[in-house]
Enzyme design. Sequence first.
Site, short mmCIF file in Angstrom:
data_model
loop_
_atom_site.label_atom_id
_atom_site.label_comp_id
_atom_site.label_asym_id
_atom_site.label_seq_id
_atom_site.Cartn_x
_atom_site.Cartn_y
_atom_site.Cartn_z
N HIS A 245 -12.99 -11.97 -10.05
CA HIS A 245 -11.54 -11.78 -9.89
C HIS A 245 -10.81 -13.12 -9.83
O HIS A 245 -10.38 -13.54 -8.76
CB HIS A 245 -11.30 -10.95 -8.63
CG HIS A 245 -9.87 -10.60 -8.36
ND1 HIS A 245 -8.91 -10.50 -9.35
CD2 HIS A 245 -9.23 -10.32 -7.20
CE1 HIS A 245 -7.74 -10.19 -8.79
NE2 HIS A 245 -7.90 -10.08 -7.50
N CYS B 93 -1.91 -11.15 -7.57
CA CYS B 93 -3.06 -10.76 -8.39
C CYS B 93 -2.63 -9.95 -9.61
O CYS B 93 -3.45 -9.63 -10.47
CB CYS B 93 -4.06 -9.96 -7.56
SG CYS B 93 -4.38 -10.72 -5.98
#
Lengths: 132, 387
Positions: B334, B85
Site C-alpha cells: 500500500h 490514501c
Amino acid sequence: MAVPRFWREIPNRYNLVGARCGNCNKILFPPRSICPSCRRMGKLEPYRLKRQGKVLSYTVAHVAAEGFEDQVPYVLAIIELEDGPRLTAQITDCNPDEVKIGDEVEMVFRRMGEESQDGVIYYGFKGRLIKP
Amino acid sequence: MRDVAVIGVGLTKFGELWDVSFREMMMEAGARAIENAGIDGKQIGAMYVGNMSSGQFIRQEHISSIVAEHAGLLPIPSTRVEGACASGGLALRQAVIDVGSGLHDIVVAAGIEKMTDVLTGVATGALATAADQEWEVFVGATFPGLYALMARRHMYEFGTTEEQMAAVAVKNHHNACFNTCAQYQMEITVDDVMKSPPVTLPLKLLDCSPITDGAACVILASAEKARKLTNTPILVAGTGQASDTISLHSRSSLTSLQATIEAARKAYKMAGVKPDDIDLAEVHDCFTIAEIMAIEDLEFCKKGEGGKVTEQGETAIGGRIPVNTSGGLKGKGHPVGATGIAQVVEIVQQLRGEAGKRQVDGAEIGLAHNVGGSGGTAVVHVLRRGD
Ligand SMILES: [Zn+2]
C-alpha cells in the site's frame, strides 16, 4: 503541537465546550464556525456539554500513537455524550479487558501528554467507567 | 462528457525499495505505461499525479514539476492531487474529467509514494495526519486504531469474527503469490493472523496493510482515439467520488463508509450497471475489516454479511465476485498515493485477459474502490471492455 495551536483550543478541550445552533438546536462538538444543517442561517453559541456518555466502540492499543508510547496498552473509545455529540477519547482508570460497548462513562479531566521535558503539558478529557 | 478509455498501464515492483528513488520509481512506472500504450510521449497533453505526502516522506513538495521534468514532458500541465490514501483514485478521476471534457486527447494519471526513506514510526505518524489532528490523533488515535473501532462495532452489530477478518488477509496473500509486483508473495493461514502481535485489538499485525514504496501509471485517451491505438481499449464507464467527515466519531455509522456508498451509487449510475454486473473488484483493504465493509457498502453482499461471504470463499478467484485479485493493499502493498492507480492497473489487466494465474475467466466489467483516511474521501471507478 505548536503552543498557539494547543492554546487556541483550550476553552473547548478543558471545559468540554461545543456549540449549539440557535436555529435548529443541534449540539455540535468539536465546535465549528458554521452549522452543517443550517449553514448561513445557523446561529452558533458556545454550549457546555454534559459529561456523561456511553461507549459506542473501543480498541485496546498495543502499538501507540506518537507521544503515547509509555501508555500502552491503552483503551481508545468512541463515546456518545448524553447531549448527542460523539468524540474519541481514552478510557482511563480501568483494566483494558473490562471495557464493553454500552458501558456508561463520565468524562474526566486528565493529563494527555507533554511537548518535551520543559515544554507545555497537554490536558484534556478521558472517559472513566461509571461502576454500578 | 465524451467516453474515455485506458490504453496503457504500468507498475513498479511494490515493496521496501531502498535502492530506488522517488524519481526513478515514477519514471519506471511511467515508461512501462507509455510503452504499453504504444504511444510517443509527445502525444501526451497533461498529467495528474496522486501523492499523499511526499513532504513528510521525502521532504519534497511540488512533485508535479519534478515528474513532468524527469519524464521529458515539459512543458505540459502537471498537477499533484491529494486525498490521503485516495490520492491515486482522485488523480485518475481528474484525468478522466480532463479527457472527457475534450481539453486533451491523451492524459497520464499516475500515483506514487516513497514511504521507506523514513523510520516506520515516522511513516505511521505521517499517515496519521490523514485523520483529525485536533480531536482524534491528539487523544491517541492511529489509523489501525480507527479501523479497530469500526471492527469492534461491526463485530458487535453483525457478529463478525476475528477469524472472518483473518480470512480476508489469507485470501489476499494467496492472490499476491501470483503477482510478481506484490510486496508479499507468501501464503499465510488464519492461525498466523490470529497469533500475530496485537496492534490495536481486535486488529493484529496481519490484519494491517504494510508500509510500501511503489508507483503506478495509466494512460487515458478519448474512446475515439483509443480505438485507433489499441484493439483492447478499456472504457472508464463510471466515476464517482464523495466526501464525509474527517473524524470517524462524527459519522452516524461506524460500520459503513457513507462516502463509499455515495461514490458507488454515482459510478454505478453513470456506467448503467448494477452491483450484480461487476465481475471483479479491487477494494480498499487497508485493514481486513475495511474489505469486509467495502464489499457490503458496494452491495456485493448484504450489510453485515461481508465476513461470512469472505469465509465462504465468495470473494476468492473462482468465487461469485473475486475481490482484490492483485493481492490488494494487504498482499500487494500500500504505497498510499499509488494505490488507487495500481487498483486500476489490475482491473485493466484482468479485463484484457492478461492477468495470468490470477485471471478471472470472462471478466468484462470491473470496479476499483479507493478510500482516503478513515472514510473522509472515497472514489469508485467502473471499467468495462470497450471492444
Ligand atoms: Zn443549525
